[in-house]
Design a protein around this motif. Structure first.
Motif, PDB file in Angstrom:
ATOM      1  N   LYS A   1     -18.787  49.112  69.812  1.00 20.25           N
ATOM      2  CA  LYS A   1     -20.059  49.239  69.103  1.00 20.25           C
ATOM      3  C   LYS A   1     -20.833  50.456  69.620  1.00 20.25           C
ATOM      4  O   LYS A   1     -20.879  50.702  70.820  1.00 20.25           O
ATOM      5  CB  LYS A   1     -20.895  47.972  69.300  1.00 20.25           C
ATOM      6  CG  LYS A   1     -20.353  46.752  68.601  1.00 20.25           C
ATOM      7  CD  LYS A   1     -21.261  45.547  68.822  1.00 20.25           C
ATOM      8  CE  LYS A   1     -22.646  45.787  68.234  1.00 20.25           C
ATOM      9  NZ  LYS A   1     -23.513  44.573  68.385  1.00 20.25           N
TER      10      LYS A   1
ATOM     11  N   ASP B   1     -23.836  51.209  70.226  1.00 21.34           N
ATOM     12  CA  ASP B   1     -24.916  51.028  71.199  1.00 21.34           C
ATOM     13  C   ASP B   1     -24.452  50.345  72.482  1.00 21.34           C
ATOM     14  O   ASP B   1     -25.270  49.969  73.332  1.00 21.34           O
ATOM     15  CB  ASP B   1     -26.063  50.213  70.579  1.00 21.34           C
ATOM     16  CG  ASP B   1     -25.597  48.851  70.065  1.00 21.34           C
ATOM     17  OD1 ASP B   1     -24.371  48.630  69.989  1.00 21.34           O
ATOM     18  OD2 ASP B   1     -26.466  48.012  69.744  1.00 21.34           O
TER      19      ASP B   1
ATOM     20  N   GLN C   1     -22.675  52.057  77.657  1.00 19.32           N
ATOM     21  CA  GLN C   1     -23.305  53.243  78.239  1.00 19.32           C
ATOM     22  C   GLN C   1     -22.827  53.498  79.674  1.00 19.32           C
ATOM     23  O   GLN C   1     -22.606  54.648  80.076  1.00 19.32           O
ATOM     24  CB  GLN C   1     -24.831  53.094  78.209  1.00 19.32           C
ATOM     25  CG  GLN C   1     -25.411  53.024  76.803  1.00 19.32           C
ATOM     26  CD  GLN C   1     -24.985  54.177  75.909  1.00 19.32           C
ATOM     27  OE1 GLN C   1     -25.044  55.330  76.321  1.00 19.32           O
ATOM     28  NE2 GLN C   1     -24.536  53.876  74.699  1.00 19.32           N
TER      29      GLN C   1
END
Length: 217
Positions: A47, A49, A52
């Motif tokens: 995904k 988002d 990170q």
């Protein structure tokens, strides 16, 4: 230039990525493909988002790799995508977009996260003027290639292929300039390793700096 880099990731970093991606949520890879690439892209991606910290791990690994740094001269490593291919998935022949996320794509890389013995097929195939070369590297190894090349991912016939792909805007737009500087810098470093700081080393260092000053963007 097209080249391979062994052991981009440390064993701990590789294990971290494999462990976290094993339970991560993936979506249809077509969501990030251009209008024509959507027709040939059949994979899954983490995904947008998510991941990170994983992206930061890859960025750090490339940042400390001397071969990547002197061959690519990165200005910005961008659009890292963790991709998963199950049985029957593939990515047909395509060239990468010139601009991605507001950055120019000069150089592409594929960092393999699955052991090649764990899946069948799934080779990254990079096309040349009169031939093509398949790559299926060990986990933690990477292949770096011009974003302008036509390439594809063969269909996975068994198991699961996991990679992270990314793009680089180089400080040097011209690939010929990057290769010339790489050759000079390689000789410079070799001379230093053999003889230390010499007059010849100093002259080569001056040439590297002056060419960068002339060509850098």
């Amino acid at each position: 230039m097209l080249f391979q880099i062994a052991d981009v990731l440390s064993p701990d970093e590789l294990n971290q990525l494999q462990t976290e991606l094993a339970t991560a949520e993936f979506v249809d890879g077509k969501t990030t493909a251009g209008w024509y690439a959507q027709q040939v892209k059949h994979n899954q991606q983490l995904k947008p988002d998510a991941g990170q910290a994983l992206k930061a791990t890859v960025q750090a690994a490339l940042g400390r790799n001397p071969l990547f740094q002197i061959a690519v001269r990165p200005k910005q490593i961008h659009n890292l995508r963790f991709s998963r291919y199950g049985v029957g998935m593939s990515y047909g022949t395509h060239a990468d977009n010139a601009m991605m996320g507001g950055y120019r794509a000069d150089v592409s890389f594929t960092l393999f996260l699955s052991d090649p013995a764990d899946y069948g097929g799934g080779e990254l195939v990079i096309e040349g003027a009169d031939d093509e070369q398949p790559y299926k590297l060990s986990a933690g190894h990477a292949v770096v290639y011009p974003s302008s090349t036509l390439h594809r991912v063969n269909e996975v016939t068994q198991g699961q292929r996991l990679v992270v792909v990314g793009w680089v805007q180089s400080l040097l737009r011209d690939p010929t300039q990057r290769e010339l500087l790489f050759d000079i810098d390689t000789v410079r470093r070799s001379l230093f390793a053999q003889h230390g700081k010499t007059t010849e080393f100093d002259l080569l260092s001056k040439s590297v700096s002056n060419l960068l000053r002339r060509w850098i963007e």
